[in-house]
Design a protein around this motif. Structure first.
Motif, PDB file in Angstrom:
ATOM      1  N   ILE A 156      71.367  92.252  51.253  1.00 45.71           N
ATOM      2  CA  ILE A 156      71.646  92.023  49.833  1.00 45.71           C
ATOM      3  C   ILE A 156      72.228  90.615  49.633  1.00 45.71           C
ATOM      4  N   PRO A 157      71.680  89.830  48.692  1.00 44.84           N
ATOM      5  CA  PRO A 157      72.285  88.513  48.420  1.00 44.84           C
ATOM      6  C   PRO A 157      73.713  88.701  47.901  1.00 44.84           C
ATOM      7  N   VAL A 158      74.625  87.818  48.306  1.00 42.21           N
ATOM      8  CA  VAL A 158      76.022  87.975  47.887  1.00 42.21           C
ATOM      9  C   VAL A 158      76.555  86.682  47.285  1.00 42.21           C
ATOM     10  N   ASP A 159      77.528  86.861  46.409  1.00 40.34           N
ATOM     11  CA  ASP A 159      78.182  85.726  45.788  1.00 40.34           C
ATOM     12  C   ASP A 159      79.539  85.548  46.482  1.00 40.34           C
ATOM     13  N   VAL A 199      87.357  88.296  56.920  1.00 39.44           N
ATOM     14  CA  VAL A 199      86.571  87.067  56.806  1.00 39.44           C
ATOM     15  C   VAL A 199      85.095  87.458  56.799  1.00 39.44           C
ATOM     16  N   PHE A 200      84.383  86.950  55.810  1.00 37.58           N
ATOM     17  CA  PHE A 200      82.945  87.190  55.725  1.00 37.58           C
ATOM     18  C   PHE A 200      82.210  85.939  56.187  1.00 37.58           C
ATOM     19  N   GLY A 201      81.132  86.119  56.908  1.00 37.88           N
ATOM     20  CA  GLY A 201      80.294  85.003  57.335  1.00 37.88           C
ATOM     21  C   GLY A 201      78.964  85.044  56.594  1.00 37.88           C
ATOM     22  N   LEU A 202      78.607  83.929  55.943  1.00 32.33           N
ATOM     23  CA  LEU A 202      77.381  83.898  55.133  1.00 32.33           C
ATOM     24  C   LEU A 202      76.382  82.881  55.675  1.00 32.33           C
ATOM     25  N   ARG A 203      75.145  83.176  55.435  1.00 30.53           N
ATOM     26  CA  ARG A 203      74.078  82.225  55.736  1.00 30.53           C
ATOM     27  C   ARG A 203      72.979  82.419  54.696  1.00 30.53           C
ATOM     28  N   ASP A 204      72.555  81.325  54.105  1.00 30.88           N
ATOM     29  CA  ASP A 204      71.490  81.374  53.097  1.00 30.88           C
ATOM     30  C   ASP A 204      71.768  82.415  52.007  1.00 30.88           C
ATOM     31  N   GLY A 205      73.030  82.493  51.587  1.00 32.92           N
ATOM     32  CA  GLY A 205      73.363  83.389  50.477  1.00 32.92           C
ATOM     33  C   GLY A 205      73.423  84.859  50.853  1.00 32.92           C
ATOM     34  N   ARG A 206      73.347  85.138  52.140  1.00 31.80           N
ATOM     35  CA  ARG A 206      73.438  86.544  52.565  1.00 31.80           C
ATOM     36  C   ARG A 206      74.563  86.690  53.597  1.00 31.80           C
ATOM     37  N   LEU A 207      75.075  87.899  53.656  1.00 28.84           N
ATOM     38  CA  LEU A 207      76.134  88.190  54.618  1.00 28.84           C
ATOM     39  C   LEU A 207      75.499  88.412  55.994  1.00 28.84           C
ATOM     40  N   VAL A 208      76.032  87.727  57.023  1.00 26.95           N
ATOM     41  CA  VAL A 208      75.506  87.955  58.378  1.00 26.95           C
ATOM     42  C   VAL A 208      76.582  88.529  59.308  1.00 26.95           C
ATOM     43  N   THR A 222      87.148  92.682  43.051  1.00 25.87           N
ATOM     44  CA  THR A 222      85.771  93.176  43.169  1.00 25.87           C
ATOM     45  C   THR A 222      85.739  94.345  44.141  1.00 25.87           C
ATOM     46  N   ASP A 223      85.223  95.443  43.666  1.00 24.75           N
ATOM     47  CA  ASP A 223      85.001  96.576  44.574  1.00 24.75           C
ATOM     48  C   ASP A 223      83.744  96.254  45.389  1.00 24.75           C
ATOM     49  N   LEU A 224      83.909  96.110  46.693  1.00 25.08           N
ATOM     50  CA  LEU A 224      82.764  95.681  47.514  1.00 25.08           C
ATOM     51  C   LEU A 224      81.602  96.661  47.421  1.00 25.08           C
ATOM     52  N   ARG A 225      81.931  97.909  47.153  1.00 25.56           N
ATOM     53  CA  ARG A 225      80.845  98.897  47.051  1.00 25.56           C
ATOM     54  C   ARG A 225      79.927  98.575  45.881  1.00 25.56           C
ATOM     55  N   ALA A 226      80.498  97.878  44.863  1.00 27.40           N
ATOM     56  CA  ALA A 226      79.680  97.521  43.700  1.00 27.40           C
ATOM     57  C   ALA A 226      78.594  96.513  44.093  1.00 27.40           C
ATOM     58  N   LEU A 227      78.875  95.718  45.138  1.00 27.02           N
ATOM     59  CA  LEU A 227      77.892  94.723  45.566  1.00 27.02           C
ATOM     60  C   LEU A 227      76.666  95.373  46.208  1.00 27.02           C
ATOM     61  N   LEU A 228      76.828  96.633  46.555  1.00 23.84           N
ATOM     62  CA  LEU A 228      75.697  97.338  47.179  1.00 23.84           C
ATOM     63  C   LEU A 228      74.655  97.756  46.146  1.00 23.84           C
TER      64      LEU A 228
END
Ligand SMILES: Cc1cc2nc3c(=O)[nH]c(=O)nc-3n(C[C@H](O)[C@H](O)[C@H](O)COP(=O)(O)OP(=O)(O)OC[C@H]3O[C@@H](n4cnc5c(N)ncnc54)[C@H](O)[C@@H]3O)c2cc1C
Length: 406
Positions: free
Chosen positions: A386-389, A355-364, A398-404
């Motif tokens: 990093i902003p995340v979708d 589970v990912f927790g987001l705030r203002d378009g970013r992962l917290v 999606t390879d999460l490493r690609a989001l980096l």
């Protein structure tokens, strides 16, 4: 800096050893002494509620450092040596035998002591806690097949202990006033799945508070009376896993600022410029709570070494911890309570998901069961801001490493 030639560290747990390690790595070549109330070489605590309790690890398997490290690093380990007072204005310490020790800088790494059950009968000899090697060995000897074990508190240590006890064939009851413990930190989905495992593994889970312990004569254990109409639980032994009280006595007596821990600022410095505090005993003035986790203890030790030597501090990074129970591993970064929305990756029914927790378009924050790789990526995403979708996070392709890669 820095005319510092004598550093005394009070306590010899992970945070203390980390201070020494980092000081030497940074080139400090003055005196370094560790004062440990406990006997023997310093050891790691997480295995105490896992492999040590299961009987799979011996003391030599859980040492923080081998014996030769202390000689090579010129760290004078004084075991079974309790520090009675810290005297910052006079520049040193006083040991329990009255010996005065001079020190230019003092590091408080005194950890914490388990909270006692705050109810009548809570000091019954059938009640165990789990903090030291001796606690773990004593408890392990009692966890025999068929033993009725009541664990009070279903947080990290209580849950791990309950899991070990049931794996050893005990009849386990787990009592906690909160329906889904840990939800504030890891979110409802992960906390709920973890808590559900207890029942699946045969643990009797009770949501409720304990109001009283009654001793049964003739070695027949205790009865836990539950608050309200909750009934009672009979047990041969009780484990209290209801948190830790920071060992702030020395700091308070020395007049340092203490407020749920020894309050520290940049570089782990306390309200006295020559005294630092690290690990479970310290609370950073920017944090609401103390981080009583392994990595936080290690990092705070490194930060203190930098602070003492007047070096630029390492980036703190998001907090991380893990916990093992019932053959699965929880890992989490950040605190889910900081998130305004959550995204699930993977299938909760399968038992392994994130589970990912987001705030203002970013992962917290992120929490996962048996998906350490997700947490590794999440941690780097949080640290780099990093902003995340959300849709891409949820998409297993999606390879999460690609989001980096921005
Ligand atoms: C059973 C258990 C399981 C854990 N599992 C996990 C886990 O799975 N994941 C995770 O992230 N974290 C885990 N933790 C938390 C982690 O181990 C702690 O946060 C970390 O060990 C804290 O280290 P510390 O050095 O601050 O304190 P401690 O390790 O408590 O060391 C403090 C030392 O100071 C000594 N001391 C105190 N006062 C004095 C004095 N006056 N004079 C001399 N010595 C003194 C104490 O005797 C003690 O040896 C676990 C903790 C426990 C107890």
């Amino acid at each position: 800096m820095n005319s510092c030639r004598r550093i005394a560290v009070v306590g010899a747990g992970l945070a203390a050893v980390s201070v020494c390690d980092a000081l030497r790595a940074l080139g400090y070549d003055g005196e370094l002494a560790l004062y440990s109330a406990e006997p023997g070489l310093p050891y790691d605590r997480p295995p105490l509620s896992k492999d040590v309790l299961l009987g799979r690890a011996r003391r030599e398997d859980v040492l923080l450092r081998p014996e030769h490290w202390y000689t090579e690093q010129r760290v004078a380990l004084r075991e079974r040596t309790v520090v009675r007072a810290v005297r910052p204005h006079e520049g040193g310490l006083e040991l329990a035998d009255g010996t005065a020790v001079d020190a230019d800088r003092v590091v408080l790494a005194t950890g914490g002591t388990p909270r006692a059950l705050p109810v009548p009968g809570g000091d019954d000899p059938a009640v165990h806690v789990l903090r030291t090697w001796e606690d773990s060995v004593r408890l392990r000897e009692r966890l025999l097949p068929g033993t009725r074990v009541a664990v009070v508190g279903a947080g990290l240590i209580g849950a791990e202990t309950a899991a070990v006890a049931v794996a050893r064939g005990c009849r386990v009851t787990l009592v906690d006033p909160v329906a889904i413990p840990l939800a504030g930190v890891v979110g409802d989905a992960v906390a709920g799945a973890l808590h559900g495992r207890h029942t699946a593994e045969g643990i009797d889970v009770i949501t409720g508070g304990v109001s009283r312990l009654e001793h049964r004569p003739g070695g027949s254990g205790v009865v836990l009376r539950l608050a309200g109409p909750g009934g009672s639980v009979s047990a041969d032994l009780v484990v209290a896993g209801i948190g830790v009280r920071p060992a702030t006595g020395l700091a308070e007596a020395a007049g340092l600022h203490v407020d749920d821990g020894v309050v520290v600022g940049t570089g782990q410095r306390t309200s006295h410029p020559n005294v630092f505090a690290v690990g479970d005993v310290a609370r950073h003035n920017g944090h609401r709570v103390r981080h009583e986790h392994w990595e936080a203890a290690q990092r705070s030790g490194e930060a203190a070494a930098h602070g003492i030597l007047g070096r630029p501090l390492p980036e703190p990074g998001v907090s991380w911890f893990w916990s093992d129970r019932h053959g699965c591993r929880l890992e989490a970064v950040g605190t889910m309570a900081d998130a305004e929305r959550t995204v699930v990756r993977g299938k909760p029914d399968s038992g392994a998901f994130t589970v990912f927790g987001l705030r203002d378009g970013r992962l917290v924050a992120a929490a996962a069961i048996d998906r350490g790789r997700d947490i590794k990526s999440a941690r780097r995403i949080v640290d780099r801001g990093i902003p995340v979708d959300a849709a891409r996070l949820a998409d297993e392709s999606t390879d999460l490493r690609a989001l980096l890669k921005r």
